[in-house]
Design a protein around this motif. Structure first.
Motif, PDB file in Angstrom:
ATOM      1  N   HIS A 210       0.864  -1.188   0.000  1.00  8.41           N
ATOM      2  CA  HIS A 210       0.000   0.000   0.000  1.00  8.41           C
ATOM      3  C   HIS A 210       0.893   1.228   0.000  1.00  8.41           C
ATOM      4  CE1 HIS A 210      -3.357   2.667   1.387  1.00  8.41           C
ATOM      5  NE2 HIS A 210      -4.087   1.775   0.739  1.00  8.41           N
ATOM      6  N   GLU A 211       0.397   2.318  -0.595  1.00  7.63           N
ATOM      7  CA  GLU A 211       1.246   3.511  -0.730  1.00  7.63           C
ATOM      8  C   GLU A 211       0.905   4.618   0.251  1.00  7.63           C
ATOM      9  OE1 GLU A 211       1.280   4.764  -4.785  1.00  7.63           O
ATOM     10  OE2 GLU A 211       2.409   2.999  -5.465  1.00  7.63           O
ATOM     11  N   ASN A 212      -0.320   4.715   0.712  1.00  7.86           N
ATOM     12  CA  ASN A 212      -0.683   5.774   1.658  1.00  7.86           C
ATOM     13  C   ASN A 212      -1.732   5.254   2.630  1.00  7.86           C
ATOM     14  OD1 ASN A 212      -0.850   8.257   2.920  1.00  7.86           O
ATOM     15  ND2 ASN A 212      -2.344   9.082   1.467  1.00  7.86           N
ATOM     16  N   PRO A 213      -1.322   4.773   3.800  1.00  5.44           N
ATOM     17  CA  PRO A 213       0.046   4.754   4.322  1.00  5.44           C
ATOM     18  C   PRO A 213       0.907   3.710   3.601  1.00  5.44           C
ATOM     19  CG  PRO A 213      -1.374   3.501   5.759  1.00  5.44           C
ATOM     20  CD  PRO A 213      -2.273   4.137   4.736  1.00  5.44           C
ATOM     21  N   VAL A 214       2.206   3.886   3.723  1.00  7.80           N
ATOM     22  CA  VAL A 214       3.127   2.918   3.118  1.00  7.80           C
ATOM     23  C   VAL A 214       3.112   1.642   3.955  1.00  7.80           C
ATOM     24  CG1 VAL A 214       5.504   2.444   2.474  1.00  7.80           C
ATOM     25  CG2 VAL A 214       4.589   4.752   2.222  1.00  7.80           C
ATOM     26  N   ILE A 215       2.860   0.520   3.293  1.00  5.26           N
ATOM     27  CA  ILE A 215       2.917  -0.795   3.934  1.00  5.26           C
ATOM     28  C   ILE A 215       3.864  -1.631   3.087  1.00  5.26           C
ATOM     29  CG2 ILE A 215       1.625  -2.817   4.682  1.00  5.26           C
ATOM     30  CD1 ILE A 215      -0.894  -1.085   4.726  1.00  5.26           C
ATOM     31  N   VAL A 216       5.007  -2.034   3.638  1.00  9.43           N
ATOM     32  CA  VAL A 216       6.042  -2.608   2.780  1.00  9.43           C
ATOM     33  C   VAL A 216       6.826  -3.736   3.448  1.00  9.43           C
ATOM     34  CG1 VAL A 216       7.670  -0.788   3.464  1.00  9.43           C
ATOM     35  CG2 VAL A 216       8.080  -2.060   1.362  1.00  9.43           C
TER      36      VAL A 216
END
Length: 454
Positions: A210-216
């Motif tokens: 996911h980019e917003n929030p960043v999930i990495v």
């Protein structure tokens, strides 16, 4: 918001075993064992080069089963080097290095924060250049090797704080069945907790969920089996004045795993096939001249070479020769550009006119037409497989494995079944008088897969 920069890594697995390579020559075995430490050294180098303000490590620094004294001392040495450059470290323990696992009892430097178990701890990170507060970091460690509750729901944003919020979590998001479902949670769980960046660990495949929030997931820093292919490393994260996080991946591995396909169509004989494999080895050496490569070759397609592979054991003979050549290079300490062939996956068959069979008014023709039609859509594929595999669903373990299969893997099953049907039902026989199976992975390849999963 004050801009800053940090490094996100996970799953270091220092000094852990490499799957499927138990028969390696000693020189290569030693180099592989050192590769996780080499990746750690590169991580420290990247942190210093990038002038990051701090480093976050999201679990599994070691494997409990392989938690050597050397691994712990080398990690402690890396922490000290980061501290000498003013770089703080925030870390959690995962399922492979839980808090109750055996380890050397030593006092960690002041610049290292280890989050405990039970409830997520919090710490405020500062920018190195001026000591201004830039981020609130939260994290929770595994008390034991198996944490099955959704610990993501325990995280909460610090009330009233306008700083950037980072959460360190070692867990399985959205039920990746290729890994144990420890600390299971969903993307929805993470998105709703109010954090700006979820620094995940546990899944070894690099992925931005996911980019917003960043999930990495940054993935592990060094591949250790044929299931961990491609570049391995860490993310350098740049946070600007608006709180936007830009990620840059940095490679850290010194040993690169890959699977390469070599079709046998058009290869007239054993000599041509041998040259094709040797050329593939040299192509890899040219592509990655600074790394050691470990490769499994998938031999695919239909052609005359199939008889050589199935009857004469040509794959085993060539494997022995390729490994001998690379052993000679290793004995000269030529590890950069070394290409170790881990094995061959033989998925070949005899030459046959598939299109003619598709037109036949026969059981085989009907089977192939059904296979083609079902493979054209995800819905058709699921319907066919659900009916065909229904008897297996009574076994819980098989049910779990089948549930985790993706569309590409399911399509592979369908293709394999169709090709096997062609061989068994077409009446085409090899020179020995018996039809050989189209997809026949060798015992060694199967053993490597099992070892990689353990």
């Amino acid at each position: 918001m004050i801009p800053f920069r940090f490094l996100h890594a996970a799953d270091l697995h220092l000094d852990s075993r490499f799957a499927g390579l138990s028969q390696l020559p000693q020189a290569i075995r030693s180099y592989l064992r050192e590769s996780t430490f080499a990746a750690l050294g590169r991580l420290v180098g990247v942190a210093i080069e990038e002038k990051v303000d701090f480093v976050v490590i999201s679990g599994d620094v070691y494997d409990v089963s392989d938690a050597s004294l050397q691994g712990q001392l080398r990690f402690y040495e890396a922490l000290k080097e980061l501290g000498a450059h003013g770089i703080h470290v925030y870390l959690i323990h995962g399922n492979h290095d839980p808090l109750d696992g055996p380890r050397l009892q030593m006092e960690l430097p002041e610049h290292v924060t280890v989050f405990g178990a039970g409830e997520p701890g919090q710490a405020v990170a500062c920018r190195r250049s001026d000591s201004r507060e830039v981020a609130v970091i939260s994290g929770i460690s595994y008390p034991t090797a198996k944490v099955t509750e959704n610990t993501a729901l325990l995280f909460n944003r610090k009330p009233g704080s306008t700083l950037f919020h980072i959460a360190l979590l070692h867990g399985n998001v959205d039920g990746d069945l290729q890994h144990e479902t420890y600390s299971p949670c969903s993307r929805k769980d993470l998105i709703g907790r109010g954090f700006d960046y979820w620094a995940l660990g546990h899944i070894h495949k690099r992925s931005i969920l996911h980019e917003n929030p960043v999930i990495v997931y940054p993935g592990n820093i060094q591949g250790r089996s044929v299931k961990e292919t491609g570049p391995k490393g860490c993310y350098v994260v740049e946070v600007n004045e608006e709180g936007y996080a830009q990620l840059r991946f940095r490679e850290l591995d010194s040993v690169r795993w890959q699977v390469r396909e070599i079709p046998i169509e058009g290869l007239a004989d054993e000599a041509e096939w041998t040259r094709a494999v040797e050329q593939a080895v040299e192509d890899i050496r040219e592509e990655l001249p600074q790394l050691m490569s470990v490769v499994r070759f998938r031999l695919t397609g239909r052609g005359n070479v199939h008889r050589i592979l199935s009857e004469k054991g040509a794959a085993a003979d060539l494997l022995t020769e390729l490994q001998r050549r690379e052993t000679v290079r290793a004995e000269r300490s030529e590890y950069a550009g070394l290409v170790w062939t881990e094995g061959f996956s033989v998925e070949t068959g005899l030459s046959i006119d598939r299109e003619r069979l598709l037109q036949e008014d026969s059981f085989l023709g009907e089977m192939l037409r059904l296979s083609r039609h079902s493979g054209q859509s995800a819905e058709g594929l699921d319907d066919l497989l659900s009916a065909a595999l229904k008897p297996l669903m009574e076994n819980r373990e098989l049910r779990r494995l089948l549930a985790g299969a993706g569309e590409e893997e399911k399509l592979g099953w369908l293709t394999s079944a169709a090709e096997l049907g062609i061989t068994l039902l077409s009446g085409v026989e090899d020179e020995g008088g018996a039809a050989g199976p189209m997809f026949s992975n060798g015992a060694a390849a199967a053993r490597h897969e099992r070892e990689a999963e353990e």
